[in-house]
Design a protein around this motif. Structure first.
Motif, short mmCIF file in Angstrom:
data_model
loop_
_atom_site.label_atom_id
_atom_site.label_comp_id
_atom_site.label_asym_id
_atom_site.label_seq_id
_atom_site.Cartn_x
_atom_site.Cartn_y
_atom_site.Cartn_z
N PHE A 1 78.19 46.09 30.35
CA PHE A 1 78.60 47.21 29.50
C PHE A 1 77.53 48.30 29.44
O PHE A 1 77.85 49.46 29.20
N PHE A 2 76.27 47.95 29.61
CA PHE A 2 75.19 48.88 29.27
C PHE A 2 74.28 49.26 30.42
O PHE A 2 73.32 49.98 30.22
N THR A 3 74.54 48.79 31.61
CA THR A 3 73.68 49.16 32.72
C THR A 3 73.80 50.66 33.02
O THR A 3 74.89 51.22 33.01
N PHE B 1 79.02 57.59 39.16
CA PHE B 1 78.65 57.43 37.75
C PHE B 1 78.00 56.06 37.54
O PHE B 1 78.13 55.17 38.38
N PRO B 2 77.34 55.86 36.39
CA PRO B 2 76.82 54.53 36.06
C PRO B 2 77.96 53.52 35.92
O PRO B 2 79.12 53.90 35.75
N VAL B 3 77.62 52.24 35.98
CA VAL B 3 78.62 51.18 35.95
C VAL B 3 79.50 51.25 34.70
O VAL B 3 80.72 51.07 34.77
N ILE C 1 70.23 46.12 42.99
CA ILE C 1 69.63 46.69 41.78
C ILE C 1 70.66 46.77 40.67
O ILE C 1 70.39 46.46 39.51
N VAL C 2 71.86 47.19 41.04
CA VAL C 2 72.96 47.27 40.06
C VAL C 2 73.26 45.89 39.50
O VAL C 2 73.40 45.71 38.29
N ALA C 3 73.36 44.88 40.37
CA ALA C 3 73.67 43.52 39.94
C ALA C 3 72.56 42.95 39.05
O ALA C 3 72.83 42.29 38.05
#
Length: 408
Positions: free
Chosen positions: A135-137, A144-146, A124-126
């Motif tokens: 930069f914005f995911t 924490f978020p990416v 899902i992250v990828a």
């Protein structure tokens, strides 16, 4: 996209070769060579993510984003420690330097937890990274978020980069003119700084991409980023004195001579120019302008070095090592060995090994095998030893020593 991947792939292939040499090099300060290697390796990792996003293949390798995070946070500290140790001629880390590794260790622990215990789906992250950009995911890829990790790494690198420039600016190296150490520092500090600036510019451009003029700058920024890396590699390839003295062989704190020692005695031998080269089939042969006097000086220096230091006992001993340790241009060493001593480098070195074997065999034959003494004499393989021994003496080892016993 294909063009960017092509440039990034070519540049990072060469960077990986440099990393390979830094890791396995037996010369120089191995600790600091590997610190520099980790800095390069982090850059390669970031570019691999970039290429996978461009080619829409990141979902095939979803764990890479998280797995590369510890190296990315380790790289800024490694880069700074390399610069500081180089300009201050340090040979080991200080006790307080281990504080620089606290953040990378925490990131490593957090990465292990995320990958094995958190239950977060890396696919899902990828997928979101490919859709929105890394930069914005907003998907969490850990605590924490990416983008938190992305900004944290850049903030950390910016701080260490400023510290690195300060160390260099306050050192004696920066005051020297036409100094190879000064040139080497500029060669790695400037491209690293430009790469960091372009990365920050890329984020700003994505953030303001709705503005037409800004959106049109994104391809230019990306191309500049990878051309900078490619330019650094091309520059290093064309600067052998820097490439071999610093990137491949030499480490910080090891003050090997970088200039020809004979210059201090007024016996400088100039590098051959274009007029000193001629084509011979597919090879380029350099004509060496070494007078008889200089040739004799070189022979004495080389022979004294071989007899006293015995570098031939190292099976990895090469022409570059001889040239570097004596600060004599490698093509001059080659010319003297081939044309004055009348042997190629391999046969010449093996002759020293054979003689060493002959000298020590009588005292060691009762406790060691012939092959064992051969390895101790610097030979990398048994077949090479027997071939070299036969070439030098005309006999095989046991036959040679039997004859010696009969004569005595």
């Amino acid at each position: 996209m294909i063009f960017w991947n092509l440039i990034a792939g070519a540049a990072n292939l060469f960077l990986l070769i440099f990393c390979f040499h830094l890791f396995f090099s037996n010369r120089g300060n191995r600790l600091f060579n590997r610190l520099l290697m980790l800095s390069f390796l982090a850059r390669v990792g970031q570019d691999v993510i970039f290429m996978l996003i461009n080619s829409r293949m990141l979902t095939d390798y979803p764990y890479l984003i998280k797995m590369l995070a510890p190296v990315s946070f380790l790289a800024p500290a490694c880069f700074f420690l390399y610069i500081r140790s180089f300009v201050n001629s340090e040979i080991q880390l200080r006790k307080q330097d281990f504080w620089h590794f606290v953040i990378p260790i925490l990131i490593l622990i957090e990465t292990i937890y995320t990958l094995f215990f958190s239950g977060i789906d890396s696919r899902i992250v990828a997928r979101e990274a490919m859709e929105k950009g890394l930069f914005f995911t907003e998907v969490k890829n850990g605590l924490f978020p990416v983008y938190y990790y992305y900004f944290g790494r850049h903030a950390l690198f910016l701080g260490y980069l400023l510290l690195s420039w300060r160390e260099f600016a306050n050192s004696e190296i920066v005051k020297r003119r036409e100094d190879k150490e000064r040139k080497w520092m500029f060669a790695i500090l400037i491209p690293t700084s430009l790469a960091h600036i372009t990365s920050i510019s890329l984020f700003i451009s994505h953030w303001a991409s709705e503005i037409p003029i800004v959106h049109s700058l994104i391809p230019v920024i990306i191309t500049t980023k990878y051309l900078t890396l490619l330019g650094f590699i091309i520059y290093m390839v064309h600067q052998p004195s820097l490439l071999y003295n610093y990137l491949l062989l030499r480490g910080p704190g090891l003050n090997y001579p970088l200039s020809n020692p004979f210059e201090r005695e007024g016996l400088a031998v100039s590098e051959p120019g274009k007029e000193d080269q001629e084509l011979c089939g597919e090879k380029v042969i350099r004509k060496s302008k070494i007078s008889e006097e200089y040739g004799q000086i070189y022979i004495e220096a080389i022979c004294t070095y071989m007899e006293k230091e015995r570098p031939f006992l190292n099976s990895n001993f090469q022409m570059l090592d001889l040239a570097k340790d004596l600060a004599i241009p490698s093509h001059h060493c080659s010319y003297v060995i081939n044309n004055v001593l009348g042997k190629n480098f391999r046969d010449w070195v093996n002759a020293y090994r054979v003689q060493f074997f002959i000298d020590v065999y009588p005292s060691k034959s009762s406790s060691m095998t012939v092959d064992g003494i051969a390895f101790e004499s610097g030979f990398a393989s048994v077949s090479t030893f027997y071939r070299a021994f036969k070439k030098e003496t005309g006999l095989m080892p046991l036959t040679f020593f039997k004859g010696s016993e009969q004569i005595s």
